[in-house]
Design an enzyme around this catalytic site. Structure first.
Site, PDB file in Angstrom:
ATOM      1  N   HIS A 262       0.843  -1.195   0.000  1.00 41.46           N
ATOM      2  CA  HIS A 262       0.000   0.000   0.000  1.00 41.46           C
ATOM      3  C   HIS A 262       0.887   1.257   0.000  1.00 41.46           C
ATOM      4  CE1 HIS A 262      -2.877   2.861   1.873  1.00 41.46           C
ATOM      5  NE2 HIS A 262      -3.808   2.093   1.337  1.00 41.46           N
ATOM      6  N   GLU A 314      -4.184  -0.750  -3.508  1.00 39.66           N
ATOM      7  CA  GLU A 314      -3.707   0.645  -3.575  1.00 39.66           C
ATOM      8  C   GLU A 314      -2.184   0.650  -3.496  1.00 39.66           C
ATOM      9  OE1 GLU A 314      -6.015   2.203  -0.168  1.00 39.66           O
ATOM     10  OE2 GLU A 314      -7.413   2.966  -1.654  1.00 39.66           O
ATOM     11  N   CYS A 398     -10.019   9.996   2.853  1.00 36.09           N
ATOM     12  CA  CYS A 398      -8.650  10.330   3.246  1.00 36.09           C
ATOM     13  C   CYS A 398      -8.041  11.416   2.375  1.00 36.09           C
ATOM     14  CB  CYS A 398      -7.784   9.081   3.193  1.00 36.09           C
ATOM     15  SG  CYS A 398      -7.813   8.210   1.614  1.00 36.09           S
TER      16      CYS A 398
HETATM   17 ZN   LIG Z   1      -6.315   9.121   0.143  1.00 37.54          ZN
END
Ligand SMILES: [Zn+2]
Length: 796
Positions: A262, A314, A398
């Site tokens: 990630h 991600e 986020c």
């Molecule tokens: Zn983010």
């Protein structure tokens, strides 16, 4: 504005400020953004928008989505259930941090009162022993605390809270939030540590937060705890189960060499390691982050400075795995990458890290927020076939809240301070004061950067006048596209940077990427820097499959892209020859004022006889960060440069010349009428690079899509590629369908010579008794409870 005495010297670690409370081993110190005033054409409007729009907007969103009331509920101030995702506390913390920086830049009693109220709610949610995490607090569930460190993000949220608390305390001098943070940190310290519990968070961040809290409070135990969390990561000595590559928990951090997993987690981890290296001078940390930086720069960085190629996890891909359409490039990862590179600069004093930082902030980061300040990208791809736009918010928010805190910190990257050297890292109009070992210097920049490379710097020394001023000569101004061989300029530039001191041209040799001027400075000395900004063609390393035979354009720090609004929806038939002339034009009225590049490409098309026809076409490139402001359109950073990469437009067909209409067209997703006849056959029924027509949210209905031919024709065959997003959405291949042709005013079914296929991931062919007609219609019945769509519809 109230400000405690420490606030000028102790500031945001990300933009960093040295604290008096602690000793740093690094010899270069950041110049905090509070010592820098921006007054320019580019960043000043963005700082203003962040303050006026993004900060209040994000607070409002936090309020609407229960992110704030979760604290009130956890604190017994309000009834109700937990709302949202289990790590939502962190979003509110990041907005508080952003608001704190905004308040430091300018007083705003209304905003401050609002934040004070939010802090009261947070304080109410804290347990008597210091624990703070609303997800396990409505009602309080002591048995669940710290039971799932890999997934539950309690420590991640705490890290962001420490950052917010430090920032707000520094901005306002108010201790309440800092006291809550200290109680939380003490609680965590009572649970984790040597001879206590050995474990690490699945998502890094607490390392940065604890260092920050240490810098503000001077309490050694927070630094020790941060080091504990770093050193236990990937360390099997005390833990039975490691969390693996995804969390960089596969090897002890000092043994890691490959950027994996990630990307945001990795970026925060590397920042934490750099912080620790600066504070404790541990060479093993430095060696590890240097290796990791080489790995990221060698094969894992996009031209925009984005990192994290894969949607799945991600995550970082393998070396050179840098697809354009499906590039993930999370905005948060760009921020983490910028923060990391700044820390590496402070450790090593080399300009190459600022080269990377500059690339990020003008390109892959800035694309994350719309000019208006209230629309956001989560992924930042380098190509799109349309249908991708910034969103007002995300369930996992986020990115918007990271933007809120990062934008106001940008002035903190402009200057840096060595004992006897004032560094000018970014060229931004405005002024800043750099404190040196003996005295200080005020540096005032006048420039139209990034549109123009001329910068005038007025020098105003205070105290000792014997010091050096180091001017960064960006890589792009010295024929180095990036500080690795991942990208290179097609040809060298014959224009070189020029430095003048009080009108006198200065010969120079670069030292670590800087022109260093050493002398006894006099008030009113003027340095003039000229960074030529020719339009550069950039090529990727041949191992980057996605960019093979392709070229991108850059001017100054700006990476450019081609967008549908200027050039039409198709790009891969455009050949950008190496000699095709381009010129830069500043357009004040376009996209908030941008310099565009205008040039010529060869548009390649297949004639009906199969030969290829080339035609010169004017094309316009805009800065990458500014795309997707004029509707959801196609976009490309990399265009074909070689015959092998260009895909001539196919010869026109009955379908491609037809007018398309449908029973229902929603504006959700990758949905376009032209998807059905764009002559692009997808690789699968859920090929995200190929647009389609779908009827979602209609479910179980019978829909139609129709071709009105340009002229009557005899047709005998159709092929249909169905859209099906099993596993992600609610579209499936249909239950059934049939084909009708127009006969006068009536629609009549064709006499099909076989079944109407509904197979996934392939073209379904139907042959029928030939009919002469001027229109065809497909009548499609969705499965019960599902919708459907068409990726391509061919008529022969
Ligand atoms: Zn983010």
């Amino acid at each position: 504005m109230k400000r405690n005495t420490l606030s000028f010297v102790v500031s945001m670690v990300a933009v960093g400020a040295a604290a008096l409370a602690v000793a740093e081993t690094s010899t270069i110190r950041p110049v905090p953004f509070t010592s820098v005033h921006i007054d320019d054409v580019f960043w000043a409007p963005r700082l203003e928008t962040n303050h006026q729009v993004t900060v209040p907007y994000c607070f409002e969103k936090c309020q609407q989505t229960g992110r704030i009331s979760n604290f009130a509920k956890a604190g017994g101030l309000q009834e109700g259930q937990f709302e949202g995702i289990y790590f939502n506390d962190s979003d509110l913390y990041k907005v508080i941090e952003g608001a704190a920086y905004s308040l430091q830049n300018r007083p705003d009693p209304e905003l401050e009162a609002y934040v004070d109220d939010v802090i009261d709610q947070i304080a109410a949610a804290q347990w008597p022993d210091g624990y703070l995490y609303t997800y396990y607090s409505i009602p309080r569930q002591p048995e669940k605390r710290w039971t799932n460190l890999a997934a539950m993000h309690e420590l991640y949220c705490a890290g962001h809270f420490f950052e917010a608390a430090a920032a707000y305390y520094q901005a306002t001098g108010k201790r309440k939030i800092l006291d809550v943070a200290v109680r939380l940190a003490d609680h965590i310290d009572s649970v984790f540590g040597p001879n206590k519990r050995y474990d690490v968070p699945g998502h890094e961040e607490i390392e940065i937060g604890l260092v920050r809290l240490y810098r503000v409070t001077g309490r050694q135990r927070y630094l020790d705890l941060a080091k504990f969390f770093l050193d236990e990561r990937g360390n099997a000595a005390h833990r039975e189960t490691l969390y693996g590559l995804y969390c960089q928990d596969h090897l002890p951090v000092t043994q890691q060499s490959r950027a994996v997993g990630h990307a945001v987690r990795a970026g925060y981890l590397y920042c934490g390691m750099a912080d620790m290296a600066a504070l404790v001078g541990d060479a093993a940390y430095v060696a590890a982050i240097d290796r990791l930086w080489d790995d990221v720069l060698t094969g894992k960085t996009y031209l925009t400075g984005g990192i994290g190629a894969r949607h799945g996890g991600e995550a970082f891909g393998e070396a050179y795995e840098l697809p354009n359409e499906s590039a993930y490039n999370e905005t948060c990862a760009a921020i983490a990458n910028a923060m990391w590179n700044h820390r590496l600069f402070l450790l090593h004093g080399h300009a190459r890290y600022i080269d990377v930082l500059e690339r990020i902030i003008y390109n892959g980061f800035l694309s994350g927020v719309a000019l208006e300040g209230n629309r956001f990208f989560y992924p930042n791809p380098l190509a799109s076939d349309g249908g991708y736009e910034r969103s007002p918010w995300f369930g996992c928010a986020c990115c918007p809240v990271n933007i809120v805190r990062f934008v106001p910190s940008i002035p903190g990257y402009v200057f840096a301070a060595g004992d006897r050297t004032a560094y000018i890292n970014l060229y931004v109009g405005g002024a800043g004061t750099v404190r040196l070992a003996r005295g200080s210097v005020r540096l005032e920049q006048k420039t139209r950067y990034p549109w123009d490379g001329r910068v005038a710097i007025r020098v105003e020394p205070h105290g000792d006048r014997e010091f050096a001023i180091a001017l960064r000569i960006p890589g792009w101004a010295r024929d180095e596209a990036v500080p690795s061989d991942l990208y290179r300029f097609l040809s060298p530039s014959d224009e070189q940077a020029v430095v003048r001191l009080n009108g006198q041209k200065q010969p120079f040799e670069l030292e670590g990427g800087y022109v260093v001027l050493r002398r006894s400075w006099v008030d009113g000395d003027v340095i003039e820097l000229e960074l030529p900004m020719p339009i550069r063609r950039v090529l990727a390393h041949p191992s980057v499959q996605a960019d093979l035979g392709r070229v991108a354009l850059q001017r100054g720090p700006m990476v450019y892209c081609f967008e549908e609004a200027d050039n039409g929806p198709k790009f891969d038939h455009l050949l950008l020859g190496d000699d095709a002339p381009f010129k830069a034009e500043h357009r004040a009225e376009v996209l908030g004022g941008v310099t565009v590049l205008v040039g010529t490409a060869a548009a390649c098309a297949t004639r009906e006889d199969g030969t290829i026809h080339e035609e010169a076409r004017t094309i316009t490139a805009i800065p990458y960060y500014a795309w997707a402001h004029r509707g959801a359109g196609a976009m490309r950073v990399w265009l074909p440069r070689m015959e092998g990469a260009v895909r001539p437009l196919p010869a026109p067909t009955i379908a491609s010349k037809s007018k398309v209409s449908t029973s229902f067209l929603s504006d959700v997703g990758n949905n376009r009428l032209t998807g059905v006849n764009d002559q692009i056959v997808p690789r699968s029924s859920n090929d995200k690079d190929v647009v389609h027509l779908h009827w979602w949210p209609h479910k179980g209905t019978t829909e139609w899509v129709q071709y009105d031919f340009a002229e009557p024709a005899t047709v005998r065959r159709v092929k249909v590629y169905w859209f099906d997003d099993t596993g992600e959405g609610e579209c499936r291949v249909p239950a059934s369908w049939r084909l009708l042709y127009r006969d006068g005013d009536a629609w009549k079914p064709v006499r099909a010579q076989g079944p109407y296929g509904v197979a996934k991931d392939t073209l379904n062919e139907v042959v029928f008794e030939p009919v002469r007609t001027d229109g065809l219609r497909m009548e499609v019945t969705c499965r019960e409870g599902f919708s459907t769509g068409v990726k391509e519809w061919i008529v022969e």
